[in-house]
Design a protein around this motif. Sequence first.
Motif, PDB file in Angstrom:
ATOM      1  N   LEU A  98      52.563  44.411  47.153  1.00  0.00           N
ATOM      2  CA  LEU A  98      51.880  44.844  45.926  1.00  0.00           C
ATOM      3  C   LEU A  98      50.391  44.973  46.205  1.00  0.00           C
ATOM      4  O   LEU A  98      49.746  44.007  46.641  1.00  0.00           O
ATOM      5  N   GLN A  99      49.870  46.156  45.962  1.00  0.00           N
ATOM      6  CA  GLN A  99      48.438  46.375  46.148  1.00  0.00           C
ATOM      7  C   GLN A  99      47.860  47.031  44.895  1.00  0.00           C
ATOM      8  O   GLN A  99      48.533  47.822  44.252  1.00  0.00           O
ATOM      9  N   ALA A 100      46.625  46.702  44.584  1.00  0.00           N
ATOM     10  CA  ALA A 100      45.979  47.329  43.426  1.00  0.00           C
ATOM     11  C   ALA A 100      44.544  46.862  43.310  1.00  0.00           C
ATOM     12  O   ALA A 100      44.157  45.870  43.927  1.00  0.00           O
ATOM     13  N   MET A 101      43.794  47.566  42.473  1.00  0.00           N
ATOM     14  CA  MET A 101      42.459  47.118  42.114  1.00  0.00           C
ATOM     15  C   MET A 101      42.600  45.865  41.234  1.00  0.00           C
ATOM     16  O   MET A 101      43.679  45.579  40.709  1.00  0.00           O
ATOM     17  N   ASP A 102      41.482  45.144  41.012  1.00  0.00           N
ATOM     18  CA  ASP A 102      41.515  43.981  40.131  1.00  0.00           C
ATOM     19  C   ASP A 102      41.962  44.397  38.730  1.00  0.00           C
ATOM     20  O   ASP A 102      41.632  45.496  38.261  1.00  0.00           O
ATOM     21  N   ALA A 103      42.669  43.491  38.079  1.00  0.00           N
ATOM     22  CA  ALA A 103      43.108  43.673  36.679  1.00  0.00           C
ATOM     23  C   ALA A 103      44.109  44.820  36.514  1.00  0.00           C
ATOM     24  O   ALA A 103      44.348  45.284  35.401  1.00  0.00           O
ATOM     25  N   ARG A 112      37.984  36.029  26.458  1.00  0.00           N
ATOM     26  CA  ARG A 112      38.996  35.006  26.160  1.00  0.00           C
ATOM     27  C   ARG A 112      38.893  33.800  27.087  1.00  0.00           C
ATOM     28  O   ARG A 112      39.055  33.924  28.299  1.00  0.00           O
ATOM     29  N   PRO A 113      38.622  32.617  26.507  1.00  0.00           N
ATOM     30  CA  PRO A 113      38.481  31.412  27.340  1.00  0.00           C
ATOM     31  C   PRO A 113      39.677  31.168  28.252  1.00  0.00           C
ATOM     32  O   PRO A 113      39.508  30.671  29.363  1.00  0.00           O
ATOM     33  N   ASP A 114      40.860  31.555  27.809  1.00  0.00           N
ATOM     34  CA  ASP A 114      42.034  31.317  28.662  1.00  0.00           C
ATOM     35  C   ASP A 114      42.150  32.334  29.787  1.00  0.00           C
ATOM     36  O   ASP A 114      43.033  32.237  30.636  1.00  0.00           O
ATOM     37  N   LYS A 115      41.260  33.333  29.802  1.00  0.00           N
ATOM     38  CA  LYS A 115      41.330  34.344  30.866  1.00  0.00           C
ATOM     39  C   LYS A 115      40.090  34.357  31.760  1.00  0.00           C
ATOM     40  O   LYS A 115      40.054  35.072  32.755  1.00  0.00           O
ATOM     41  N   ARG A 116      39.074  33.567  31.364  1.00  0.00           N
ATOM     42  CA  ARG A 116      37.814  33.618  32.119  1.00  0.00           C
ATOM     43  C   ARG A 116      37.983  33.214  33.568  1.00  0.00           C
ATOM     44  O   ARG A 116      37.266  33.691  34.442  1.00  0.00           O
ATOM     45  N   TRP A 117      38.924  32.330  33.821  1.00  0.00           N
ATOM     46  CA  TRP A 117      39.117  31.831  35.184  1.00  0.00           C
ATOM     47  C   TRP A 117      39.475  32.945  36.161  1.00  0.00           C
ATOM     48  O   TRP A 117      39.285  32.820  37.361  1.00  0.00           O
ATOM     49  N   LYS A 118      39.979  34.046  35.614  1.00  0.00           N
ATOM     50  CA  LYS A 118      40.381  35.155  36.487  1.00  0.00           C
ATOM     51  C   LYS A 118      39.204  36.003  36.930  1.00  0.00           C
ATOM     52  O   LYS A 118      39.331  36.822  37.843  1.00  0.00           O
ATOM     53  N   ARG A 159      35.720  37.098  38.523  1.00  0.00           N
ATOM     54  CA  ARG A 159      34.717  36.748  39.532  1.00  0.00           C
ATOM     55  C   ARG A 159      33.649  37.828  39.515  1.00  0.00           C
ATOM     56  O   ARG A 159      33.973  39.012  39.320  1.00  0.00           O
ATOM     57  N   LEU A 160      32.377  37.440  39.762  1.00  0.00           N
ATOM     58  CA  LEU A 160      31.307  38.449  39.747  1.00  0.00           C
ATOM     59  C   LEU A 160      31.573  39.557  40.766  1.00  0.00           C
ATOM     60  O   LEU A 160      31.274  40.722  40.536  1.00  0.00           O
ATOM     61  N   GLY A 161      32.178  39.161  41.889  1.00  0.00           N
ATOM     62  CA  GLY A 161      32.492  40.131  42.948  1.00  0.00           C
ATOM     63  C   GLY A 161      33.407  41.253  42.475  1.00  0.00           C
ATOM     64  O   GLY A 161      33.421  42.347  43.061  1.00  0.00           O
ATOM     65  N   ASP A 162      34.161  40.995  41.408  1.00  0.00           N
ATOM     66  CA  ASP A 162      35.047  42.034  40.882  1.00  0.00           C
ATOM     67  C   ASP A 162      34.233  43.255  40.431  1.00  0.00           C
ATOM     68  O   ASP A 162      34.707  44.392  40.508  1.00  0.00           O
ATOM     69  N   LEU A 163      33.002  42.991  39.948  1.00  0.00           N
ATOM     70  CA  LEU A 163      32.158  44.107  39.489  1.00  0.00           C
ATOM     71  C   LEU A 163      31.642  44.926  40.674  1.00  0.00           C
ATOM     72  O   LEU A 163      31.466  46.143  40.566  1.00  0.00           O
ATOM     73  N   ASP A 164      31.422  44.253  41.804  1.00  0.00           N
ATOM     74  CA  ASP A 164      30.995  44.989  43.009  1.00  0.00           C
ATOM     75  C   ASP A 164      32.101  45.951  43.449  1.00  0.00           C
ATOM     76  O   ASP A 164      31.844  47.097  43.813  1.00  0.00           O
ATOM     77  N   ASP A 165      33.329  45.447  43.404  1.00  0.00           N
ATOM     78  CA  ASP A 165      34.451  46.318  43.780  1.00  0.00           C
ATOM     79  C   ASP A 165      34.600  47.471  42.794  1.00  0.00           C
ATOM     80  O   ASP A 165      34.895  48.602  43.183  1.00  0.00           O
ATOM     81  N   ARG A 166      34.389  47.169  41.515  1.00  0.00           N
ATOM     82  CA  ARG A 166      34.482  48.224  40.490  1.00  0.00           C
ATOM     83  C   ARG A 166      33.441  49.330  40.737  1.00  0.00           C
ATOM     84  O   ARG A 166      33.724  50.513  40.585  1.00  0.00           O
ATOM     85  N   ALA A 167      32.240  48.900  41.168  1.00  0.00           N
ATOM     86  CA  ALA A 167      31.173  49.873  41.428  1.00  0.00           C
ATOM     87  C   ALA A 167      31.528  50.791  42.602  1.00  0.00           C
ATOM     88  O   ALA A 167      30.997  51.896  42.728  1.00  0.00           O
ATOM     89  N   LEU A 168      32.435  50.313  43.442  1.00  0.00           N
ATOM     90  CA  LEU A 168      32.850  51.100  44.615  1.00  0.00           C
ATOM     91  C   LEU A 168      34.187  51.808  44.369  1.00  0.00           C
ATOM     92  O   LEU A 168      34.930  52.134  45.305  1.00  0.00           O
ATOM     93  N   TRP A 169      34.511  52.024  43.103  1.00  0.00           N
ATOM     94  CA  TRP A 169      35.828  52.565  42.699  1.00  0.00           C
ATOM     95  C   TRP A 169      36.241  53.795  43.517  1.00  0.00           C
ATOM     96  O   TRP A 169      37.337  53.848  44.068  1.00  0.00           O
ATOM     97  N   ASP A 170      35.339  54.774  43.593  1.00  0.00           N
ATOM     98  CA  ASP A 170      35.713  56.028  44.270  1.00  0.00           C
ATOM     99  C   ASP A 170      35.999  55.808  45.752  1.00  0.00           C
ATOM    100  O   ASP A 170      36.914  56.425  46.316  1.00  0.00           O
ATOM    101  N   ASP A 171      35.225  54.919  46.359  1.00  0.00           N
ATOM    102  CA  ASP A 171      35.463  54.613  47.782  1.00  0.00           C
ATOM    103  C   ASP A 171      36.827  53.941  47.959  1.00  0.00           C
ATOM    104  O   ASP A 171      37.551  54.210  48.924  1.00  0.00           O
ATOM    105  N   TYR A 172      37.143  53.052  47.021  1.00  0.00           N
ATOM    106  CA  TYR A 172      38.456  52.403  47.082  1.00  0.00           C
ATOM    107  C   TYR A 172      39.583  53.432  46.929  1.00  0.00           C
ATOM    108  O   TYR A 172      40.592  53.368  47.631  1.00  0.00           O
ATOM    109  N   MET A 173      39.399  54.365  45.985  1.00  0.00           N
ATOM    110  CA  MET A 173      40.458  55.362  45.783  1.00  0.00           C
ATOM    111  C   MET A 173      40.664  56.195  47.045  1.00  0.00           C
ATOM    112  O   MET A 173      41.782  56.546  47.412  1.00  0.00           O
TER     113      MET A 173
END
Length: 271
Positions: free
Chosen positions: A64-69, A187-193, A195-209
């Motif tokens: 299973l592979q995918a972007m975060d979330a 949501r407090p029950d979801k905050r644990w998921k 990470r700030l690094g997730d935003l760095d990956d999001r910024a590189l969306w096109d490169d990931y695609m």
Amino acid sequence: MAKKDLLDELRVDGDPDLSERDTADTFGWEREEAEALFAEEMVELVELQKKLFADKSASLLVVLQAMDAAGKDSTIRAVMSGLNPAGVDVQPFGVPTEEERGHDYLWRIHAHAPEDGYITVFNRSHYEDVLVVRVKGFAPEKVWKKRYDHIRHFEQMLVDEGTHIVKIFLNVSKDKQKERFEERLERPDKRWKFRLGDLDDRALWDDYMQAYADALEKTSTDDAPWYVVPADKKWARNVCIARILRHHLEKIDPEYPEPDSDVDFDAITVD
Ligand code: AMP
Ligand code: MG
């Protein structure tokens, strides 16, 4: 949509055309209908897994592979929770440890390849070594470029030795990821998921695609195919995943072992 057509549509053969694919595709199902279909598929999967476990002549590896979330965890929860946990192994692959970094990138992967009778799910995998590693420049191009060939050969070896392989890319839209990140922040029950690094990956969306498109194109083979599953709607996604797994388990065609021929089952009574 007929089962065979659905699998043909999801399966990668050549350029996966990620930008052309509808991440919110529901294949004409309404939610309730899809949930009923999923329940039907799970009944079949449970029976197939019981036979696979009893038969112990082959195994199934689900990558299973995918972007975060995109829903890797929730896919595993939805699809694997109905199966016999004794025969399922879920293996996540995160940032390599010091020890793992000291070996070749397939070392930690191979150690978790499934044993006969088992279904193993990789939550991320050796593909990170041509995805995050490429996009973030953790290895030079001359190093990651050779990995597509290694991966094809490695997977073919596993197949030749009795492991069936199916690889699934959960295709989520950038908008849906934003929505799910915002939910994680709220949501407090979801905050644990989150990470700030997730935003760095999001910024590189096109490169990931681009990296995903290359990886899928170069490593989707008859014996270890990739499927692109639309992931914006979890209920449609679940039907797709269940049908893919069912198809591959049916190809293994596991059977209960022959009972002991010395035993006259009808003649025995147990006091
Ligand atoms: P998650 O699956 O969201 O819990 O996060 C795992 C993190 O590990 C992701 O950010 C991946 O990109 C990262 N990761 C997994 N494999 C590798 C690898 N081989 N090299 C570097 N980072 C990796
Ligand atoms: Mg994450």
